[in-house]
Write an enzyme that holds these catalytic residues in place. Structure first.
Site, PDB file in Angstrom:
ATOM      1  N   SER A   1      -2.102   0.975 -13.503  1.00  8.50           N
ATOM      2  CA  SER A   1      -1.347   2.119 -12.542  1.00  8.50           C
ATOM      3  C   SER A   1      -2.825   2.007 -11.413  1.00  8.50           C
ATOM      4  O   SER A   1      -3.666   2.333 -11.819  1.00  8.50           O
ATOM      5  CB  SER A   1      -1.290   2.857 -13.311  1.00  8.50           C
TER       6      SER A   1
ATOM      7  N   VAL B   1       6.195  16.455 -12.976  1.00 10.75           N
ATOM      8  CA  VAL B   1       5.608  17.180 -11.800  1.00 10.75           C
ATOM      9  C   VAL B   1       7.253  18.045 -11.436  1.00 10.75           C
ATOM     10  O   VAL B   1       6.998  19.102  -9.631  1.00 10.75           O
ATOM     11  CB  VAL B   1       5.183  16.846 -10.758  1.00 10.75           C
TER      12      VAL B   1
ATOM     13  N   TYR C   1      11.264   0.886   1.993  1.00 11.54           N
ATOM     14  CA  TYR C   1      11.287   1.864   1.622  1.00 11.54           C
ATOM     15  C   TYR C   1      11.683   2.917   2.522  1.00 11.54           C
ATOM     16  O   TYR C   1      11.462   4.615   1.077  1.00 11.54           O
ATOM     17  CB  TYR C   1       9.627   1.688   2.487  1.00 11.54           C
TER      18      TYR C   1
ATOM     19  N   LYS D   1       6.319  10.515   2.626  1.00 16.38           N
ATOM     20  CA  LYS D   1       4.505  10.121   2.185  1.00 16.38           C
ATOM     21  C   LYS D   1       4.372  10.871   3.498  1.00 16.38           C
ATOM     22  O   LYS D   1       3.714  11.097   4.228  1.00 16.38           O
ATOM     23  CB  LYS D   1       4.557   8.839   2.368  1.00 16.38           C
TER      24      LYS D   1
ATOM     25  N   ILE E   1       0.092  -2.933  -3.135  1.00 17.96           N
ATOM     26  CA  ILE E   1      -0.659  -3.659  -4.441  1.00 17.96           C
ATOM     27  C   ILE E   1       0.659  -3.578  -5.789  1.00 17.96           C
ATOM     28  O   ILE E   1       1.098  -2.518  -6.173  1.00 17.96           O
ATOM     29  CB  ILE E   1      -1.328  -3.065  -5.531  1.00 17.96           C
ATOM     30  N   LYS E   2      -0.085  -4.587  -6.389  1.00 13.94           N
ATOM     31  CA  LYS E   2       1.759  -4.895  -7.449  1.00 13.94           C
ATOM     32  C   LYS E   2       1.264  -4.822  -8.590  1.00 13.94           C
ATOM     33  O   LYS E   2       1.018  -4.528  -9.600  1.00 13.94           O
ATOM     34  CB  LYS E   2       1.326  -6.437  -8.390  1.00 13.94           C
TER      35      LYS E   2
ATOM     36  N   LEU F   1       3.677  -0.844 -11.459  1.00 12.85           N
ATOM     37  CA  LEU F   1       4.853  -0.397 -11.958  1.00 12.85           C
ATOM     38  C   LEU F   1       5.793  -0.148 -10.780  1.00 12.85           C
ATOM     39  O   LEU F   1       6.836  -0.190 -10.374  1.00 12.85           O
ATOM     40  CB  LEU F   1       4.878   0.321 -12.702  1.00 12.85           C
TER      41      LEU F   1
END
Ligand code: NAD
Ligand code: IMJ
Length: 254
Positions: A18, A63, A154, A161, A190-191, A193
């Site tokens: 993460s 959240v 996406y 976002k 970035i790889k 989860l």
């Protein structure tokens, strides 16, 4: 040390890949005291040993729940009486929303993505405000270039976002008078989860290697170093910013 004695709340550690975990380690190295949160038992099992290794406390926080957010802030009020840094590294959309046509976006899928990925940053700051006001505090969230340009699959996350980045600007304007700075990092792919099972992710990584000015992808640690800057006194004059940490990919036109 850049964060000596600072009290930091970090949401979004799921495992050792993460981005939030890289930020937690960086903050710890710079002298901060930490609380990490988790949403759900599966993640709790992974977060507890990580937290222990950096002497961080662990609290539950889904959240989507105002009650859980309030409980975190009540715990911080008792434990520290104040909060210097808040890192929001949380995003979620139902996986059916992250493929196919944008026209297949559902009302519920839209609401979930926007609630967890954008509104939650506002909800957290609303609850943390009494703990953060008047003490040169800072909050940081994580975004992606899909907020401003179209990337395959996406979909509704790009819309979430965009809302998150606009929230950064409105929060910065609203909370500046209370000496709270609000910024975002827009990270390159970035790889983690959050990339598992995403169609075409490897293709995106290799396109970045080919076209980005630095001809490579970024790492969690590089994002964490920029997070350190934005959350430290080095960035005391910076608020409302979306700072790209993407090997320069976003500046290239063709
Ligand atoms: P990750 O899966 O490790 O982190 C996402 C976190 O969101 C997880 O810890 C998950 O538990 C948490 N989360 C999801 N729903 C939640 C809820 N209801 N309540 C509380 N927490 C919840 O992946 P990551 O890549 O480290 O993602 C962190 C942030 O970085 C996200 O905002 C993501 O959009 C952003 N980002 C990621 C990339 C990438 O390519 N990995 C690129 C740019 C931005
Ligand atoms: C995610 C989906 C589609 C394309 C994507 C991504 N690209 C990148 C990501 C190009 C870089 C990763 N990213 C920036 C995210 O914000 C991911 C958010 C995310 C990922 C998942 C996967 C598992 C799931 N729900 C998710 N919700 C949000 O079920």
């Amino acid at each position: 040390m850049l964060l000596q004695g600072k009290k930091a709340l970090i949401l979004g550690v799921a495992n050792d890949k993460s981005i939030a975990w890289a930020i937690a380690r960086q903050f710890k190295e710079q002298g901060a005291e930490l609380i990490l949160t988790f949403a759900g038992e599966a993640i709790e099992k992974r977060v507890r040993p990580l937290a222990e290794s950096i002497d961080a406390a662990v609290l539950p926080c889904n959240v989507t729940s105002d009650e859980e957010i309030e409980a975190v802030m009540a715990d911080i009020q008792k434990r520290w009486g104040q909060l210097d840094l808040l890192v929001h590294s949380v995003a979620f959309a139902d996986k059916e929303e992250l493929k196919g046509s944008i026209l297949s976006t559902t009302r519920q899928g839209f609401a979930t993505a926007l609630d967890i990925s954008a509104y939650s940053f506002i909800a957290l700051l609303k609850a943390a405000h009494p703990l953060m006001a008047g003490r040169s505090s800072a909050a940081l969230t994580l975004s992606y270039h899909g907020a401003v340009k179209v990337f395959p699959n996406y979909n509704v996350m790009g819309i979430a976002k965009a809302a998150l980045e606009a929230s950064v600007r409105y929060l910065a304007a609203g909370l500046g008078a209370d000496d709270i700075r609000i910024n975002a990092i827009s990270a390159g792919p970035i790889k983690t989860l959050a990339a598992v099972g995403v169609g075409g992710f490897n293709q995106i990584l290799s396109t970045v290697e080919e076209r980005a000015p630095l001809h490579r992808n970024v790492t969690q640690d590089e994002v964490a170093k920029s997070a350190l800057y934005l959350c430290s006194d080095l960035a005391s004059g910076v608020t409302g910013e979306v700072h790209y940490v993407d090997a320069g990919y976003n500046v290239i036109g063709i």
